[in-house]
Scaffold this motif. Structure first.
Motif, mmCIF file in Angstrom:
data_model
loop_
_atom_site.group_PDB
_atom_site.id
_atom_site.type_symbol
_atom_site.label_atom_id
_atom_site.label_comp_id
_atom_site.label_asym_id
_atom_site.label_seq_id
_atom_site.Cartn_x
_atom_site.Cartn_y
_atom_site.Cartn_z
ATOM 1 N N ARG A 83 -42.187 -6.470 -40.338
ATOM 2 C CA ARG A 83 -41.756 -5.577 -39.260
ATOM 3 C C ARG A 83 -40.266 -5.769 -39.019
ATOM 4 O O ARG A 83 -39.812 -6.883 -38.844
ATOM 5 N N ASN A 90 -33.410 -9.968 -36.431
ATOM 6 C CA ASN A 90 -34.846 -10.085 -36.671
ATOM 7 C C ASN A 90 -35.246 -11.424 -37.277
ATOM 8 O O ASN A 90 -36.412 -11.640 -37.603
ATOM 9 N N THR A 128 -39.014 -6.808 -34.284
ATOM 10 C CA THR A 128 -40.199 -7.502 -34.795
ATOM 11 C C THR A 128 -41.298 -7.629 -33.751
ATOM 12 O O THR A 128 -41.038 -7.733 -32.548
#
Length: 262
Positions: A83, A90, A128
């Motif tokens: 994701r 992230n 995420t």
């Protein structure tokens, strides 16, 4: 999926031996090549490092190993993106401040439709599911206990209840620390080993390195290492499944003390 590594120690300790094997899993002995990060908790607070490069090829990762940082709590993560883009925002671990302490969190697994609460104090910066879950945990602690930290067992109970709800949306293995306590939860894969007197020898599984811990530790040294998959030929054991475990001063804090394999 991603890979987790964490340490909780009685005294400041170095994790460079374990890191030498673990970081190779980020693009060399493993496929987790979408970034890495670490959080080292020392006397001056949390030193937070993130890098979107694969850890096995990262100059920053090499520098961290050469510096041999000592800490009582350490969290390290190597990422395989499921994701969010491969960007620094992230990369785990994520860090936020609660009750006057910095908290670091890293997750392994995928969660579907996680809601961090639009009205919560803590908000995600990246894309995420992991950061959303972290914000959900901290929001729950803040909403339950306000601005004052409760006793450790109350924190464990709250984290356990919220984690169970989050786990309905997928796989939720995580490690989290506030610099004093290491919290860990196993959904699928998460193992631990305690290193304490009498210290033995170990061999890394990801590279040709050996160590005699007795030559590097004092009689009162004690630490717990947690990892997604065992890093050495020591007697690693899986964490209890589906519950939050807390470690302090190199020992587990549970109602029924865990029997460590030394």
């Amino acid at each position: 999926m991603c890979q987790l590594l964490a340490m909780n120690s009685f005294k400041p300790a170095r994790l460079d031996f374990s890191l030498a094997g673990f970081l190779r899993r980020g693009g060399e002995t493993g496929e987790h090549a979408d970034g890495w990060g670490a959080a080292f908790f020392g006397e001056e607070g949390c030193r937070h490092i993130i890098d979107e490069q694969a850890s096995a090829r990262s100059p920053l990762a090499q520098a961290v190993q050469q510096q041999a940082v000592s800490a009582c709590n350490i969290i390290v993560h190597i990422r395989k993106a499921t994701r969010g883009a491969v960007t620094s925002e992230n990369c785990h671990p994520f860090v936020r401040k609660l009750w006057g302490r910095e908290w670091a969190f890293a997750h392994n697994g995928t969660l579907e439709q996680v809601d961090a609460s639009a009205t919560g104090h803590f908000r995600a910066v990246g894309q995420t599911d992991s950061e959303l879950a972290f914000c959900s945990l901290l929001n729950a602690l803040r909403e339950e206990f306000g601005e004052q930290a409760p006793e450790l067992q109350a924190q464990i109970d709250c984290l356990d209840a919220v984690s169970a709800k989050l786990a309905r949306h997928g796989s939720f293995n995580f490690v989290m620390s506030n610099g004093e306590t290491l919290f860990a939860r196993r959904a699928t894969e998460l193992s631990y080993v305690q290193r304490a007197y009498p210290f033995g020898c170990a061999r890394l599984l990801d590279c040709a390195m050996n160590i005699d811990f007795a030559r590097h530790n004092h009689l009162d040294d004690r630490m717990v290492i947690v990892a997604t998959a065992p890093l050495t030929d020591e007697a690693w054991q899986p964490l209890p499944q589906g519950e939050v475990i807390a470690f302090q001063r190199g020992m587990a804090h549970t109602a029924s003390p865990m029997q460590f394999a030394v």
